[in-house]
Motif scaffolding. Sequence first.
Motif, PDB file in Angstrom:
ATOM      1  N   GLY A  40       0.846  -1.296  -0.113  1.00  0.00           N
ATOM      2  CA  GLY A  40      -0.043  -0.108   0.183  1.00  0.00           C
ATOM      3  C   GLY A  40       0.903   1.351  -0.040  1.00  0.00           C
ATOM      4  N   THR A  41       2.130   1.186   0.272  1.00  0.00           N
ATOM      5  CA  THR A  41       3.000   2.246   0.101  1.00  0.00           C
ATOM      6  C   THR A  41       3.023   2.824  -1.262  1.00  0.00           C
ATOM      7  OG1 THR A  41       4.358   1.322   1.652  1.00  0.00           O
ATOM      8  CG2 THR A  41       5.441   3.276   0.708  1.00  0.00           C
ATOM      9  N   ARG A  42       2.811   4.223  -1.250  1.00  0.00           N
ATOM     10  CA  ARG A  42       2.940   4.965  -2.775  1.00  0.00           C
ATOM     11  C   ARG A  42       4.360   5.160  -2.954  1.00  0.00           C
ATOM     12  NH1 ARG A  42      -0.632   9.891  -3.970  1.00  0.00           N
ATOM     13  NH2 ARG A  42       0.282  10.501  -5.920  1.00  0.00           N
ATOM     14  N   LEU A  43       4.778   4.566  -4.331  1.00  0.00           N
ATOM     15  CA  LEU A  43       5.866   4.644  -4.890  1.00  0.00           C
ATOM     16  C   LEU A  43       5.919   6.336  -5.536  1.00  0.00           C
ATOM     17  CD1 LEU A  43       6.185   1.499  -6.674  1.00  0.00           C
ATOM     18  CD2 LEU A  43       7.376   2.080  -4.581  1.00  0.00           C
ATOM     19  N   PRO A  44       7.415   6.798  -5.564  1.00  0.00           N
ATOM     20  CA  PRO A  44       7.380   8.070  -6.155  1.00  0.00           C
ATOM     21  C   PRO A  44       6.663   8.380  -7.744  1.00  0.00           C
ATOM     22  CG  PRO A  44       9.503   7.016  -5.824  1.00  0.00           C
ATOM     23  CD  PRO A  44       8.486   6.145  -5.548  1.00  0.00           C
ATOM     24  N   THR A  45       6.434   9.496  -7.896  1.00  0.00           N
ATOM     25  CA  THR A  45       5.668   9.725  -8.910  1.00  0.00           C
ATOM     26  C   THR A  45       6.629   9.859 -10.320  1.00  0.00           C
ATOM     27  OG1 THR A  45       6.180  12.223  -8.828  1.00  0.00           O
ATOM     28  CG2 THR A  45       4.500  11.639  -7.959  1.00  0.00           C
ATOM     29  N   THR A  46       5.904   9.367 -11.258  1.00  0.00           N
ATOM     30  CA  THR A  46       6.736   9.375 -12.727  1.00  0.00           C
ATOM     31  C   THR A  46       7.301  10.731 -12.848  1.00  0.00           C
ATOM     32  OG1 THR A  46       4.568   8.181 -13.593  1.00  0.00           O
ATOM     33  CG2 THR A  46       5.909   9.308 -15.300  1.00  0.00           C
ATOM     34  N   ALA A  60       4.020  -4.068 -12.595  1.00  0.00           N
ATOM     35  CA  ALA A  60       2.598  -4.674 -12.324  1.00  0.00           C
ATOM     36  C   ALA A  60       2.566  -5.827 -12.783  1.00  0.00           C
ATOM     37  CB  ALA A  60       1.896  -3.344 -13.097  1.00  0.00           C
ATOM     38  N   GLN A  61       2.902  -6.301 -13.964  1.00  0.00           N
ATOM     39  CA  GLN A  61       2.691  -7.459 -14.589  1.00  0.00           C
ATOM     40  C   GLN A  61       3.276  -8.685 -13.382  1.00  0.00           C
ATOM     41  OE1 GLN A  61       4.371  -7.134 -18.437  1.00  0.00           O
ATOM     42  NE2 GLN A  61       2.541  -6.384 -19.051  1.00  0.00           N
ATOM     43  N   ALA A  62       4.557  -8.231 -12.886  1.00  0.00           N
ATOM     44  CA  ALA A  62       5.006  -9.289 -12.078  1.00  0.00           C
ATOM     45  C   ALA A  62       4.270  -9.310 -10.583  1.00  0.00           C
ATOM     46  CB  ALA A  62       6.443  -8.915 -11.864  1.00  0.00           C
ATOM     47  N   GLY A  63       3.269  -8.620 -10.683  1.00  0.00           N
ATOM     48  CA  GLY A  63       2.479  -8.436  -9.460  1.00  0.00           C
ATOM     49  C   GLY A  63       2.902  -7.747  -8.198  1.00  0.00           C
ATOM     50  N   LEU A  64       4.098  -6.755  -8.415  1.00  0.00           N
ATOM     51  CA  LEU A  64       4.601  -6.141  -7.497  1.00  0.00           C
ATOM     52  C   LEU A  64       4.222  -4.774  -7.158  1.00  0.00           C
ATOM     53  CD1 LEU A  64       8.437  -7.012  -8.545  1.00  0.00           C
ATOM     54  CD2 LEU A  64       7.145  -8.107  -6.801  1.00  0.00           C
ATOM     55  N   VAL A  65       3.456  -4.267  -7.823  1.00  0.00           N
ATOM     56  CA  VAL A  65       3.009  -2.892  -7.790  1.00  0.00           C
ATOM     57  C   VAL A  65       1.570  -2.863  -8.322  1.00  0.00           C
ATOM     58  CG1 VAL A  65       5.154  -1.847  -7.858  1.00  0.00           C
ATOM     59  CG2 VAL A  65       3.970  -1.975  -9.780  1.00  0.00           C
ATOM     60  N   GLU A  66       0.652  -2.049  -7.958  1.00  0.00           N
ATOM     61  CA  GLU A  66      -0.643  -1.500  -8.419  1.00  0.00           C
ATOM     62  C   GLU A  66      -0.722  -0.229  -9.036  1.00  0.00           C
ATOM     63  OE1 GLU A  66      -2.834  -4.451  -5.109  1.00  0.00           O
ATOM     64  OE2 GLU A  66      -3.141  -2.203  -4.956  1.00  0.00           O
ATOM     65  N   THR A  67      -1.195  -0.240 -10.132  1.00  0.00           N
ATOM     66  CA  THR A  67      -1.276   1.335 -10.385  1.00  0.00           C
ATOM     67  C   THR A  67      -2.765   1.678 -10.453  1.00  0.00           C
ATOM     68  OG1 THR A  67      -1.389   0.452 -12.896  1.00  0.00           O
ATOM     69  CG2 THR A  67       0.640   1.315 -12.379  1.00  0.00           C
ATOM     70  N   PHE A 105       1.438   1.967  -6.262  1.00  0.00           N
ATOM     71  CA  PHE A 105       1.444   1.440  -4.951  1.00  0.00           C
ATOM     72  C   PHE A 105       2.036   0.008  -4.843  1.00  0.00           C
ATOM     73  CE2 PHE A 105      -1.763   4.606  -5.401  1.00  0.00           C
ATOM     74  CZ  PHE A 105      -1.661   5.463  -4.180  1.00  0.00           C
ATOM     75  N   VAL A 106       2.874  -0.144  -3.712  1.00  0.00           N
ATOM     76  CA  VAL A 106       3.390  -1.437  -3.522  1.00  0.00           C
ATOM     77  C   VAL A 106       2.116  -2.427  -3.277  1.00  0.00           C
ATOM     78  CG1 VAL A 106       4.474  -2.884  -1.979  1.00  0.00           C
ATOM     79  CG2 VAL A 106       5.381  -0.758  -2.384  1.00  0.00           C
ATOM     80  N   ALA A 107       1.965  -3.594  -4.162  1.00  0.00           N
ATOM     81  CA  ALA A 107       0.856  -4.454  -4.270  1.00  0.00           C
ATOM     82  C   ALA A 107       0.665  -5.020  -2.932  1.00  0.00           C
ATOM     83  CB  ALA A 107       1.128  -5.349  -5.331  1.00  0.00           C
ATOM     84  N   ARG A 108      -0.615  -5.277  -2.524  1.00  0.00           N
ATOM     85  CA  ARG A 108      -1.019  -6.343  -1.562  1.00  0.00           C
ATOM     86  C   ARG A 108      -1.020  -7.599  -1.928  1.00  0.00           C
ATOM     87  NH1 ARG A 108      -3.213  -2.035   1.748  1.00  0.00           N
ATOM     88  NH2 ARG A 108      -3.789  -0.442   0.296  1.00  0.00           N
ATOM     89  N   PRO A 109      -0.642  -8.244  -1.010  1.00  0.00           N
ATOM     90  CA  PRO A 109      -0.496  -9.625  -1.429  1.00  0.00           C
ATOM     91  C   PRO A 109      -1.906 -10.357  -1.345  1.00  0.00           C
ATOM     92  CG  PRO A 109       0.074  -9.375   0.999  1.00  0.00           C
ATOM     93  CD  PRO A 109       0.037  -8.185   0.355  1.00  0.00           C
ATOM     94  N   ARG A 110      -1.836 -11.028  -2.563  1.00  0.00           N
ATOM     95  CA  ARG A 110      -3.393 -11.520  -2.912  1.00  0.00           C
ATOM     96  C   ARG A 110      -3.592 -12.784  -2.197  1.00  0.00           C
ATOM     97  NH1 ARG A 110      -2.248 -10.725  -8.601  1.00  0.00           N
ATOM     98  NH2 ARG A 110      -2.987  -8.562  -8.742  1.00  0.00           N
ATOM     99  N   LEU A 111      -4.925 -13.035  -1.615  1.00  0.00           N
ATOM    100  CA  LEU A 111      -5.340 -13.993  -0.967  1.00  0.00           C
ATOM    101  C   LEU A 111      -4.756 -15.381  -1.719  1.00  0.00           C
ATOM    102  CD1 LEU A 111      -8.800 -13.263   0.880  1.00  0.00           C
ATOM    103  CD2 LEU A 111      -6.256 -13.683   1.825  1.00  0.00           C
ATOM    104  N   LEU A 112      -4.242 -16.338  -0.992  1.00  0.00           N
ATOM    105  CA  LEU A 112      -3.687 -17.580  -1.810  1.00  0.00           C
ATOM    106  C   LEU A 112      -4.716 -18.365  -1.982  1.00  0.00           C
ATOM    107  CD1 LEU A 112      -0.439 -18.336   0.062  1.00  0.00           C
ATOM    108  CD2 LEU A 112      -0.646 -17.490  -2.218  1.00  0.00           C
ATOM    109  N   ALA A 113      -4.960 -18.810  -3.180  1.00  0.00           N
ATOM    110  CA  ALA A 113      -5.954 -20.021  -3.503  1.00  0.00           C
ATOM    111  C   ALA A 113      -5.305 -21.107  -2.771  1.00  0.00           C
ATOM    112  CB  ALA A 113      -6.160 -20.139  -4.934  1.00  0.00           C
ATOM    113  N   ARG A 114      -5.978 -21.839  -2.420  1.00  0.00           N
ATOM    114  CA  ARG A 114      -5.613 -23.173  -1.665  1.00  0.00           C
ATOM    115  C   ARG A 114      -6.196 -24.408  -2.346  1.00  0.00           C
ATOM    116  NH1 ARG A 114      -2.254 -22.049   2.313  1.00  0.00           N
ATOM    117  NH2 ARG A 114      -2.473 -19.927   3.505  1.00  0.00           N
ATOM    118  N   SER A 115      -5.569 -24.708  -3.262  1.00  0.00           N
ATOM    119  CA  SER A 115      -6.197 -26.111  -4.239  1.00  0.00           C
ATOM    120  C   SER A 115      -5.752 -27.228  -3.258  1.00  0.00           C
ATOM    121  CB  SER A 115      -5.961 -25.845  -5.732  1.00  0.00           C
ATOM    122  OG  SER A 115      -6.021 -24.893  -6.211  1.00  0.00           O
ATOM    123  N   ASP A 116      -6.348 -28.449  -3.529  1.00  0.00           N
ATOM    124  CA  ASP A 116      -6.018 -29.526  -3.106  1.00  0.00           C
ATOM    125  C   ASP A 116      -5.340 -30.298  -4.033  1.00  0.00           C
ATOM    126  OD1 ASP A 116      -5.623 -31.868  -1.658  1.00  0.00           O
ATOM    127  OD2 ASP A 116      -7.686 -32.442  -1.628  1.00  0.00           O
TER     128      ASP A 116
END
Length: 469
Positions: free
Chosen positions: A24-30, A52-59, A66-77
Amino acid sequence: MQNDSTNQRLEQHLRRLVDSSSAGTRLPTTRSLVTEFAVSPVTVQRVVQRLAQAGLVETRPGTGTFVARPRLLARSDFSWQTTALGPARNSSTAVGTAMALNAPDAIAMHSGYPAEELLPTRLVRSALTRAARGSSAVDRPPVAGLGALRAWFANDLNAAAEDRSSGISADDVIIVPGTQSALTSIFRALAQPGDAVVMESPTYWGAIAAAHQAGLVIVPIARGAAAPTAEALDKALAASGARLFYAQPNFANPTGALWSAEQTRALLDVARARNAFVIDDDWAHDFGIDADARPIIADDTDGHVVYLRSLTKSVSSSLRVGAVVARGPALARIQVDRTVTDLYISGTLQAAAVDVVTDPGWRSHLVRLRSQLRQRRDTLAHAVGSQLGADTLTSLPKGGLNLWLRFDDRVDAGALAARCLAAGLAVAPGTEWFPTEPPGSFLRLNFSGPRPERFDEAVGILAAALAAS
Ligand SMILES: Cc1ncc(COP(=O)(O)O)c(C=O)c1O
């Protein structure tokens, strides 16, 4: 080049910020990044998009990045797979530390891939451009490889044979996408699952893993100061019934050791007498420092030696081109395995490879490389001697890319490597190079990575980690 390295610096900067900030931390502006790195807004956006494609930041349009929030892990069996798959041929730890990509600011001495300044970068770039323009960009090459490249490998081997008359021809050569997959093919083609293969110990972790993958049982023989003894090989072949002996006669990975001409003769005599093949993995052919590699296939006229040579480390890690040389039915069997596995190898990469190695600049590159490697080896050996004690270095290798260090037997090499990594130094624990229990505590230090000016600092980190062992 300048742009590439600025982009890399920008990306590394953002990755570091992401690593050290909470979600959630905001990164420096463009705008501020444009000013700080003197790049265009489009460049900043491209780098941000990659992260963003690597899932590290959210625009968030209109708000910022912003620094991406960890997604809830899907827990498959997946537990059913454990039962369905049964025992594994190779453990998931079969892939060596050498393949890890570490934090960009760590000192990288764990890997076996030479830094860009040790590669013929200019030749590679122009060869790839020419290959992309030529017919190889679209044509299907022959299954055994481009004739010109096969001929080059054969000629280069014959030239290395000096007065020995190996008489290798282009027909004896199969082009492979790197020699790692060739190892699997050779083990599969020349042995059956359950058969034994004799290996020097220590030896290349990838050969150990490939033998396991092919279902072979590894029979280790101690390497000794330079080569295993002929008696040890004879006994191992006789007791196990193995028909394969995997060896690195030149600048072995990891020890750097080199077989002498007499040792080669004696070991080849044993292989002949026992109707066995010697797989000569000449991975460091282009990395001679105080000596030239002597491919042992030059001493073989009746098909006992299967020879492997790679251009991955000496030309470019992105070209992935190597060669297998064999004679007789063994050649035919290996070719069948290669074709079933890959059909054929990218003609574009083969055309670029032959372009590089037939350029007059290739020879001058190799001369330059030798002195660069000598300087790196000596600087690192000196740092090891002065900070860790002269007896830590097992021997000064006459070629190759590595120093092989030995510590007090009580030092846990894996824990030592982990402590080094936490302190910013990536090294490879020696345990990975033994097909059986290591007879001591070892570590491999590669001297071909980036930033050799940090060798002293690196050995300082190692000394501190050792003191804490
Ligand atoms: C001894 C040895 N053999 C073979 C290989 C495989 O090389 P490549 O697949 O890049 O040709 C390596 C790579 O590190 C190696 O160290």
